[in-house]
Design an enzyme around this catalytic site. Structure first.
Site, short mmCIF file in Angstrom:
data_model
loop_
_atom_site.label_atom_id
_atom_site.label_comp_id
_atom_site.label_asym_id
_atom_site.label_seq_id
_atom_site.Cartn_x
_atom_site.Cartn_y
_atom_site.Cartn_z
N GLU A 1 9.40 -7.88 -7.24
CA GLU A 1 8.22 -8.72 -7.38
C GLU A 1 7.80 -8.96 -8.83
OE1 GLU A 1 6.10 -7.53 -3.11
OE2 GLU A 1 5.08 -7.03 -4.98
N GLU B 1 10.50 -6.05 2.17
CA GLU B 1 9.19 -5.43 2.39
C GLU B 1 8.41 -6.25 3.40
OE1 GLU B 1 6.54 -4.34 -0.84
OE2 GLU B 1 8.25 -3.81 -2.11
#
Length: 463
Positions: free
Chosen positions: A166, A363
């Site tokens: 991320e 995720e």
């Protein structure tokens, strides 16, 4: 209906070094940006719980790895802490860290579990932060060296590598918001940090393939779909720009090797272009990822910016603003919308716009406060809400795969409750409960269900 997933599907979870390992005296670990920030401002962290203890994985990894088996894992993703392996960021390698990671990785492989290792999960050695962090090209060079050292030390145990998790988050939270260190608002610096992070990722891809040309390496992006408030031209334009900033700023250079032309034009128009060289752009062009990790929690709902409220200093609100859609399904604890369809829409976007590149959902999860309320008479947390959350998202992932999406796995966040940045342990995500006071681990109901899911490579649910 039984939702049967493809053969050899990855079932498991994701976590990170800084959120689980903790520190013990004499382990040789250096300070990261998080260690430093906690020392400076512990009041910013929920209940003043910092990263020093985390989930004590450094001390309990032997038994924690057993919980991977108990919860049905055939795949597991975690990260190496740069500040543990190279305490000052670009100097000597810490031999205790090398021994620790080799032991952990060997134990995981001994269980027959696929190992995916991420190099960077928001944690920069503070010694490099002091010198400018990701605003300083020297950090890019230090990261490339760190990555190469990891490949040379640990490649025999690692099934697949990841450059960054991320990467847009430290940009947004550290340079456009105040949720990550250095917690400033400066759009020009944000763009430079994003660019240098992408360059570092591309250099790591090159180094990985130089060390082992057959080893696969990815980047993990939180691809939050941007949905416009309405069909009005202004709202549609805002959603397009939001997607360029939030997702495609890393997705396009990582997968296609170049930045979207419209994004570059917007940055140029607002005097936000980073310092760069043609040689660097060539490195990005020639070193794209082998596959993609996708993190998905919530959608991004946007509307045209209110020109009466233009932000100073310049921020993303200048280009688009979030829209609070009435009637949305919510996780009230985390404050996030639950929108399962987002997974399907992302999958179709990857299929149509990015050559249907191989990807894994790396995720997805549900953070809940005060889970002890849901304990049964045996003491086990009955987290049916988490099971239903997973099922709802897996149904949409299944539909996407049926329609041609090239997704090869689902990794839940996370296997044991972990420390989470400023939120610390406010919200719990694990299949396994962690008692912060006794350090005892207890399997939740979802942990037992997840084992059955993995063992059967699918699950039963009403259509």
């Amino acid at each position: 209906m039984f939702y049967q997933f493809p053969e050899n599907f990855w079932w498991g979870s994701s976590t990170s070094g800084p959120q689980t390992e903790g520190r013990v005296e004499g382990d040789g670990k250096g300070d990261s940006n998080w260690d430093y920030w906690y020392k400076q401002a512990p009041e910013k962290f929920f209940d003043q719980v910092g990263p020093g203890k985390a989930s004590t994985f450094y001390e309990h990894y032997q038994t924690d790895i057993d919980y991977l088996v108990k919860t049905g894992h055939n795949s597991f993703r975690t990260s190496i802490q740069w500040s543990r392996l190279i305490p000052d960021g670009d100097g000597e390698v810490n031999p205790k860290a090398v021994a620790f990671y080799k032991e952990v990785f060997q134990r995981i492989k001994d269980k027959g579990i696929r190992l995916i290792i991420n190099l960077y999960h928001f944690d920069l050695p503070y010694a490099l932060e002091e010198k400018g962090g990701w605003l300083n090209k020297a950090t890019v060079i230090a990261y490339e060296r760190y990555a190469r050292i990891c490949f040379e030390l640990f490649n025999p145990w690692v099934d697949a590598w990841v450059t960054f998790n991320e990467p847009i988050v430290p940009v947004e939270a550290g340079y456009l918001g105040q949720y990550h260190y250095p917690a400033i608002v400066d759009a020009k610096k944000a763009v430079q940090v994003a660019y240098y992070t992408q360059l570092a990722s591309s250099l790591a891809v090159r180094a990985c393939h130089q060390v082992d040309e057959d080893k696969k390496i990815a980047i993990i992006l939180n691809l939050t779909p941007a949905y416009a408030r309405s069909t009005a031209k202004e709202d549609q334009e805002a959603a397009e720009i939001a997607a360029l900033f939030q997702a495609k700023s890393f997705l396009d250079p990582s997968v296609k090797g170049e930045y979207p032309k419209k994004l570059v034009a917007i940055l140029k128009e607002n005097q936000l272009l980073p310092d760069y060289t043609d040689e660097e752009l060539k490195i990005i062009k020639e070193n794209t990822v082998d596959f993609l990790g996708v993190n998905y929690y919530q959608p991004l709902r946007v509307q045209a910016p209110d020109k009466r409220k233009e932000t100073h200093p310049l921020n993303v609100d200048h280009f688009y603003q979030t829209y609070d859609m009435p009637g949305k399904k919510m996780n009230p604890y985390r404050g996030w919308e639950i929108y399962e369809q987002g997974i399907y829409d992302l999958a179709m976007m990857i299929m149509k716009e990015y050559d249907n590149i191989d990807w894994v959902l790396t995720e997805n999860g549900m953070g809940v406060e005060n889970e002890g309320r849901f304990r049964d008479e045996t003491g086990q947390i009955q987290d049916d809400y988490r099971i239903e959350f997973i099922k709802g998202h897996l149904i949409k992932l299944y539909e996407a795969i049926q329609d041609g999406a090239n997704c090869h796995g689902y990794l839940l966040w996370t296997f044991i409750d972990c420390w989470s940045w400023l939120n610390a342990y406010k919200n719990r995500y694990g299949l396994v409960e962690l008692d912060l006071y006794t350090q005892e681990r207890r399997l939740k109901k979802s942990g037992e269900w997840y084992r059955q899911l993995a063992n059967h490579n699918g699950f039963e649910a009403q259509e």
